[in-house]
Design an enzyme around this catalytic site. Structure first.
Site, PDB file in Angstrom:
ATOM      1  N   TYR A  12     -17.782   5.315  46.111  1.00 44.66           N
ATOM      2  CA  TYR A  12     -18.831   5.704  47.074  1.00 44.66           C
ATOM      3  C   TYR A  12     -18.376   5.394  48.506  1.00 44.66           C
ATOM      4  CZ  TYR A  12     -23.640   5.589  49.015  1.00 44.66           C
ATOM      5  OH  TYR A  12     -24.780   5.791  49.745  1.00 44.66           O
TER       6      TYR A  12
ATOM      7  N   LYS B  69     -17.867   7.999  51.488  1.00 48.50           N
ATOM      8  CA  LYS B  69     -18.718   7.878  52.670  1.00 48.50           C
ATOM      9  C   LYS B  69     -17.917   7.710  53.960  1.00 48.50           C
ATOM     10  CE  LYS B  69     -22.948   8.322  51.216  1.00 48.50           C
ATOM     11  NZ  LYS B  69     -23.595   9.634  51.455  1.00 48.50           N
TER      12      LYS B  69
HETATM   13  P1  NAI Z   1     -31.997   9.669  46.412  1.00 41.21           P
HETATM   14  O1  NAI Z   1     -31.328   9.450  45.106  1.00 41.21           O
HETATM   15  O2  NAI Z   1     -33.459   9.363  46.537  1.00 41.21           O
HETATM   16  O3  NAI Z   1     -31.799  11.174  46.876  1.00 41.21           O
HETATM   17  C1  NAI Z   1     -30.588  11.863  46.705  1.00 41.21           C
HETATM   18  C2  NAI Z   1     -30.911  13.290  46.370  1.00 41.21           C
HETATM   19  O4  NAI Z   1     -29.706  14.043  46.238  1.00 41.21           O
HETATM   20  C3  NAI Z   1     -31.668  13.438  45.040  1.00 41.21           C
HETATM   21  O5  NAI Z   1     -32.851  14.183  45.237  1.00 41.21           O
HETATM   22  C4  NAI Z   1     -30.669  14.154  44.144  1.00 41.21           C
HETATM   23  O6  NAI Z   1     -31.293  14.989  43.164  1.00 41.21           O
HETATM   24  C5  NAI Z   1     -29.855  14.929  45.147  1.00 41.21           C
HETATM   25  N1  NAI Z   1     -28.536  15.311  44.621  1.00 41.21           N
HETATM   26  C6  NAI Z   1     -27.667  14.532  43.952  1.00 41.21           C
HETATM   27  N2  NAI Z   1     -26.573  15.215  43.613  1.00 41.21           N
HETATM   28  C7  NAI Z   1     -26.732  16.474  44.101  1.00 41.21           C
HETATM   29  C8  NAI Z   1     -25.929  17.634  44.097  1.00 41.21           C
HETATM   30  N3  NAI Z   1     -24.726  17.650  43.506  1.00 41.21           N
HETATM   31  N4  NAI Z   1     -26.403  18.760  44.703  1.00 41.21           N
HETATM   32  C9  NAI Z   1     -27.627  18.757  45.288  1.00 41.21           C
HETATM   33  N5  NAI Z   1     -28.441  17.677  45.314  1.00 41.21           N
HETATM   34  C10 NAI Z   1     -27.996  16.549  44.731  1.00 41.21           C
HETATM   35  O7  NAI Z   1     -31.168   8.842  47.488  1.00 41.21           O
HETATM   36  P2  NAI Z   1     -31.461   8.483  49.035  1.00 41.21           P
HETATM   37  O8  NAI Z   1     -31.557   7.009  49.138  1.00 41.21           O
HETATM   38  O9  NAI Z   1     -32.538   9.324  49.569  1.00 41.21           O
HETATM   39  O10 NAI Z   1     -30.043   8.890  49.685  1.00 41.21           O
HETATM   40  C11 NAI Z   1     -29.856  10.016  50.523  1.00 41.21           C
HETATM   41  C12 NAI Z   1     -28.473   9.913  51.126  1.00 41.21           C
HETATM   42  O11 NAI Z   1     -28.367   8.736  51.921  1.00 41.21           O
HETATM   43  C13 NAI Z   1     -27.348   9.845  50.094  1.00 41.21           C
HETATM   44  O12 NAI Z   1     -26.225  10.537  50.559  1.00 41.21           O
HETATM   45  C14 NAI Z   1     -27.043   8.368  50.053  1.00 41.21           C
HETATM   46  O13 NAI Z   1     -25.731   8.105  49.608  1.00 41.21           O
HETATM   47  C15 NAI Z   1     -27.244   7.986  51.502  1.00 41.21           C
HETATM   48  N6  NAI Z   1     -27.485   6.586  51.736  1.00 41.21           N
HETATM   49  C16 NAI Z   1     -28.649   6.003  51.335  1.00 41.21           C
HETATM   50  C17 NAI Z   1     -28.870   4.666  51.595  1.00 41.21           C
HETATM   51  C18 NAI Z   1     -30.136   4.002  51.270  1.00 41.21           C
HETATM   52  O14 NAI Z   1     -30.322   2.841  51.699  1.00 41.21           O
HETATM   53  N7  NAI Z   1     -31.041   4.639  50.534  1.00 41.21           N
HETATM   54  C19 NAI Z   1     -27.852   3.823  52.234  1.00 41.21           C
HETATM   55  C20 NAI Z   1     -26.689   4.543  52.667  1.00 41.21           C
HETATM   56  C21 NAI Z   1     -26.527   5.881  52.401  1.00 41.21           C
END
Ligand code: NAI
Length: 302
Positions: free
Chosen positions: A166, A170
């Site tokens: 990851y 990132k």
């Molecule tokens: P989440 O798991 O709630 O949302 C991620 C979304 O991406 C989900 O709805 C999922 O179905 C969708 N997804 C996954 N693989 C996919 C694909 N191949 N094609 C289309 N959609 C796909 O996670 P969250 O927390 O909302 O994260 C959003 C972004 O922020 C991610 O990139 C995550 O890595 C990043 N992030 C989040 C952090 C946090 O504290 N929540 C910290 C640092 C980065």
């Protein structure tokens, strides 16, 4: 306070079916943008698919009087990326804003990590951003306008136990941004990166439970929307945030030290004897492009 609006703008938000991405989609639509809500609807580890994730957000936007269209493709293939962009063109005729947000986790310590865990995480975050952004940029270039956001992470910028796949993906996004910002600057396409922090299904078992309310995903939305606005004054920058804190983060260089005269060899003992200066970050600056590293060597190269 003048309101920031997105009327007439078309936006794609990948992974917008829940978590942080949903917040971007709702607020962009609330402020006048037409939004493609992309989401595969898989589990946190990327397995499975469920169209209802994207559908629910589209329904929410429409119920509030906004305009949105669902797309269920995976970002992780070129066909998927092209189809996501095509969905915007078919529905609304153009594309102005792309927020690369989709993500999964397959955590494992470095020695235990399988090739599959490595490949899947790189495929969604790093390759996925390429797959969607390349067709998006082709369209934005034609219109001489674009706003692109990549989603990095403190795990990639600074490190996190069990997340080498990851973290690599990132930080790789910062690498894409660093080059892309140069290649698209003359078309008024601005490319920035964020490192969000939010309570979501991705982090629910990683953060202390008492943070649940304060790490509301909403707090990431205003920064990202600003980066997608017409008047955003920057490109090629990275911003970290969470709980209402916002700050710039950057790869910087210290002043270092020039040793020798660029003709005689430099000895390992000279590195040891000057290490305090070499390691110092007392005076640092970020760089707009790789070539600027030559400024430090200028006394030796002239
Ligand atoms: P989440 O798991 O709630 O949302 C991620 C979304 O991406 C989900 O709805 C999922 O179905 C969708 N997804 C996954 N693989 C996919 C694909 N191949 N094609 C289309 N959609 C796909 O996670 P969250 O927390 O909302 O994260 C959003 C972004 O922020 C991610 O990139 C995550 O890595 C990043 N992030 C989040 C952090 C946090 O504290 N929540 C910290 C640092 C980065």
């Amino acid at each position: 306070m003048t309101e920031i609006r997105y009327d007439g703008r078309v936006a794609i938000v990948t992974g917008a079916g829940m978590g942080i991405g949903r917040m971007y989609a709702l607020e962009l639509a609330h402020r006048g943008a037409k939004v493609i809500v992309n989401d595969l609807g898989g589990a946190r580890d990327g397995s499975g698919a469920d169209q209802s994730a994207a559908d629910k957000v589209v329904e929410e936007i429409r119920a509030a009087g906004g305009d949105a269209t669902a797309n269920y493709d995976s970002v992780a293939t070129m066909e998927g990326g092209q189809h996501i962009v095509q969905t915007a063109l078919d529905a609304y005729g153009k594309l102005d804003i792309l927020i690369n947000n989709a993500g999964i986790l397959r955590d494992r310590s470095f020695l235990k990590m399988s090739e599959e865990e490595w490949d899947q995480v790189i495929a969604v975050h790093l390759k996925g951003a390429f797959c969607v952004t390349q067709p998006a940029v082709k369209k934005m270039k034609e219109n001489n306008y674009g706003r692109i956001v990549f989603t990095s992470s403190a795990s990639g910028l600074y490190g996190n136990f069990g997340q080498c796949n990851y973290g690599a993906a990132k930080l790789g996004l910062v690498g894409i941004m660093n080059t892309l910002k140069l290649e698209v600057a003359k078309y008024d396409i601005k490319v920035n990166t964020i490192a969000p922090t939010a309570w979501s299904r991705m982090t629910a078992d990683l953060f202390p439970p008492e943070y649940e309310q304060k790490l509301n995903p909403q707090f990431n939305e205003p920064m990202v929307l600003f980066l997608c606005s017409e008047d955003v004054p920057v490109t090629g920058m990275t911003f970290a945030m969470g709980a209402g804190w916002y700050g710039r983060t950057a790869v910087v260089s210290g002043n270092g030290v020039c040793l020798g005269d660029a003709s005689r060899p430099v000895a390992v003992e000279e590195i040891r004897d000057n290490f305090d200066q070499i390691v110092s970050l007392d005076e640092t600056k970020p760089h707009d492009n790789g070539g600027s590293i030559f400024t430090y060597m200028a006394p030796l190269l002239s």
